[in-house]
Design a protein around this motif. Structure first.
Motif, PDB file in Angstrom:
ATOM      1  N   PHE A  31     -30.274 -38.657 -19.174  1.00  0.00           N
ATOM      2  CA  PHE A  31     -29.837 -39.864 -19.894  1.00  0.00           C
ATOM      3  C   PHE A  31     -29.207 -39.414 -21.204  1.00  0.00           C
ATOM      4  CE2 PHE A  31     -31.848 -42.736 -17.044  1.00  0.00           C
ATOM      5  CZ  PHE A  31     -32.968 -42.083 -16.577  1.00  0.00           C
ATOM      6  N   ILE A  32     -27.885 -39.545 -21.288  1.00  0.00           N
ATOM      7  CA  ILE A  32     -27.157 -39.027 -22.447  1.00  0.00           C
ATOM      8  C   ILE A  32     -26.937 -40.169 -23.426  1.00  0.00           C
ATOM      9  CG2 ILE A  32     -25.087 -37.834 -23.199  1.00  0.00           C
ATOM     10  CD1 ILE A  32     -24.871 -36.574 -20.520  1.00  0.00           C
ATOM     11  N   TYR A  33     -27.670 -40.131 -24.547  1.00  0.00           N
ATOM     12  CA  TYR A  33     -27.492 -41.177 -25.549  1.00  0.00           C
ATOM     13  C   TYR A  33     -26.362 -40.842 -26.482  1.00  0.00           C
ATOM     14  CZ  TYR A  33     -31.736 -43.164 -23.788  1.00  0.00           C
ATOM     15  OH  TYR A  33     -32.663 -43.749 -22.959  1.00  0.00           O
ATOM     16  N   ASN A  34     -26.174 -39.561 -26.772  1.00  0.00           N
ATOM     17  CA  ASN A  34     -25.063 -39.167 -27.615  1.00  0.00           C
ATOM     18  C   ASN A  34     -24.652 -37.751 -27.266  1.00  0.00           C
ATOM     19  OD1 ASN A  34     -23.147 -39.014 -29.555  1.00  0.00           O
ATOM     20  ND2 ASN A  34     -24.521 -39.290 -31.310  1.00  0.00           N
ATOM     21  N   ASN A  35     -23.380 -37.559 -26.958  1.00  0.00           N
ATOM     22  CA  ASN A  35     -22.867 -36.211 -26.719  1.00  0.00           C
ATOM     23  C   ASN A  35     -21.493 -36.117 -27.333  1.00  0.00           C
ATOM     24  OD1 ASN A  35     -22.015 -33.752 -25.729  1.00  0.00           O
ATOM     25  ND2 ASN A  35     -21.591 -34.511 -23.676  1.00  0.00           N
ATOM     26  N   THR A  36     -21.402 -35.571 -28.548  1.00  0.00           N
ATOM     27  CA  THR A  36     -20.095 -35.416 -29.168  1.00  0.00           C
ATOM     28  C   THR A  36     -19.655 -33.961 -29.142  1.00  0.00           C
ATOM     29  OG1 THR A  36     -21.357 -35.504 -31.211  1.00  0.00           O
ATOM     30  CG2 THR A  36     -20.044 -37.429 -30.668  1.00  0.00           C
ATOM     31  N   SER A  37     -20.308 -33.139 -28.325  1.00  0.00           N
ATOM     32  CA  SER A  37     -19.869 -31.746 -28.217  1.00  0.00           C
ATOM     33  C   SER A  37     -18.648 -31.678 -27.309  1.00  0.00           C
ATOM     34  CB  SER A  37     -20.990 -30.895 -27.629  1.00  0.00           C
ATOM     35  OG  SER A  37     -21.123 -31.168 -26.257  1.00  0.00           O
ATOM     36  N   ILE A  38     -18.044 -30.482 -27.219  1.00  0.00           N
ATOM     37  CA  ILE A  38     -16.869 -30.389 -26.350  1.00  0.00           C
ATOM     38  C   ILE A  38     -17.241 -30.148 -24.901  1.00  0.00           C
ATOM     39  CG2 ILE A  38     -15.305 -29.603 -28.150  1.00  0.00           C
ATOM     40  CD1 ILE A  38     -15.634 -26.802 -26.943  1.00  0.00           C
TER      41      ILE A  38
END
Lengths: 109, 369
Positions: B112-119
């Protein structure tokens, strides 16, 4: 026949009309070469069995057709049952031997 | 050791020719795989009842128990090498297949991805997380029912492990002005598997108080970040088998080979013995001093890798018989760290027993109807 209602079939028997009980094809569901080849070996070691072989009908379906033909009018479920029992006994003996060997090695270190 | 030439010379180079079974080579056909120059012969098991007159090949449990031995050669915490002698290839292969594909383990299934701002893209990140081995004993968990799939509430304490990964990368205020080393410039820029924290559900905190559940290795690099990027992920691990997805396989690999057998048909001495020694792996052939001449002796054929190099030399190829013992299996099991290798082998044997039992019960049920 196994499987009634919505239960998935595990083992089915297919027999031609008029053939005696000695020539039966069993359809084993959710199985592949793992059980098929080892069971075929154990059933072939039975002197009453004239023919034993298995095939995977299609690689996308996980079921095997396991055919046994016996000589002398013996019903085909008997060598199958004996083969399953023998394979289970082999596994038990391998397990016991392995555990003995492991304890022996563990204690001698 | 060399034999006096009691065995008939085979005609080499005839492809597809079957060996005639006469009195002297029946034992050979029954128990050895021959490595010839152009092919491998006698591969299949032929000792079924009726094939050989005078031999009783019917299954005999006493005879099997008398001939069967096992020997653990090498054992450390992740890798085990053991020998199984006196069993057939069909059953040894079944154990190998079960070790690879049917011994269950726990692995990350729902991310469950709540936040992923990586590349790293979401799906690539989820794929990588699934492949990380999770140190939790799968025998203490149940399979999750395929029925209820509805968000986070589906997991219960008996079939799910919850892990959290929450990392934010920021600039290091104490870095010097002109450094270019990311190690110095950024804080938390490498996300390792050690950053995955276990979040116990229900009574797991009491049941698994002393076993710390988490990834087996702490130093698996999952992603790299730069300042301002963050990861906020919750993972659910479930029990599964390798047949479903390779991430559930408990072994790095499990394989077996047959014990090689090298027979010298004549005494080989001098310069030929030196060349013979170089044809095999180190430690297989030893040169003994006999009557002033160096004579070749086979010391340890187990170390040989069966490259058949000796068959490439015209003057040496007829002096050596290469083969493998058909019922001697040298297994190598390397675990990913979830369970120790000896536990994996015992679990694999139990899986095969369970399969047999399932069909025996089914036969009994159909007979009673």
């Amino acid at each position: 026949m196994a499987g009634e209602g919505e239960k998935k079939p595990v083992l089915e028997m297919v027999q031609a009309d008029g053939a005696d009980e000695g020539c039966v094809t069993f359809v084993l569901h959710d199985e592949d070469h793992t059980l098929g080849n080892s069971l075929r070996y154990m059933v072939m070691k039975n002197a009453d069995v004239e023919f034993c072989g298995y095939s995977i009908t299609h690689p996308s379906e996980s079921k095997i057709n396991f055919r046994i033909q016996t000589r002398g009018g013996i019903p085909a479920t008997e060598p199958l049952r004996k083969g399953l029992n023998d394979l289970s006994d082999v596994c038990q003996h391998v397990l016991n031997t392995f555990q003995v060997r492991f304890c022996f090695r563990f204690n001698s270190n | 050791m060399y034999h006096e030439a009691a065995l008939p010379r085979r005609r080499r180079g005839r492809r597809g020719s079957k060996m005639a079974a006469n009195m002297s080579n029946v034992e050979d056909i029954r128990s050895r795989v021959l490595l010839g120059e152009f092919g491998v012969k006698n591969v299949h098991t032929t000792d079924f009842p009726g094939n050989y007159p005078g031999y009783d090949d019917t299954w005999d449990m006493q005879r099997f128990q008398k001939n069967f031995t096992m020997d653990i050669v090498d054992l450390d915490e992740n890798c085990m090498e053991f020998d199984m002698v006196g069993i057939d290839a069909a059953i040894a292969n079944a154990f190998r297949r079960i070790l690879l594909a049917e011994v269950p383990t726990m692995a990350v299934e729902k991310v469950f991805i709540y936040n992923n701002t990586s590349i790293i893209q979401d799906e690539v990140l989820a794929h990588r997380l699934g492949l990380i081995p999770i140190k939790a004993d799968p025998r203490l968990f149940e399979y999750r029912n395929a029925g209820e799939e509805s968000g986070e509430d589906a997991g219960s304490e008996i079939d799910t492990i919850q892990l959290q990964l929450k990392v934010k990368c920021s600039r290091n205020p104490r870095a010097s002005k002109d450094s270019s080393d990311p190690q110095e410039l950024y804080l938390n820029h490498m996300v390792y598997s050690g950053d995955m924290k276990w979040m116990p559900i229900g009574n797991q905190a009491d049941v698994f108080a002393d076993a710390n559940i988490g990834p087996v290795h702490d130093d698996i690099l999952i992603a790299q970040l730069r300042p301002g990027q963050e990861l906020d992920i919750i993972m659910h691990c479930v029990k599964g088998i390798g047949k479903d997805h390779a991430k559930f396989s408990p072994v790095a690999t499990a394989s077996y080979r047959l014990l090689p057998e090298i027979t010298l048909l004549e005494p080989i001495e001098g310069e030929k013995a030196e060349r013979l020694k170089r044809c095999f792996s180190r430690g297989v052939i030893h040169l003994e001093e006999l009557n002033g001449k160096k004579v070749a002796m086979v010391v340890n054929s187990r170390l040989d890798t069966c490259s058949r190099e000796v068959l490439r030399h015209d003057d040496l190829k007829n002096l050596v018989k290469l083969g493998r013992v058909r019922d001697h299996f040298i297994f190598t099991v390397e675990s990913t760290g979830v369970l120790p290798p000896e536990v994996l082998v015992t679990e694999a044997i139990k899986v095969l027993m369970t399969k047999c039992q399932r069909f025996l019960n089914e036969l009994d049920n159909t007979d009673m109807e």
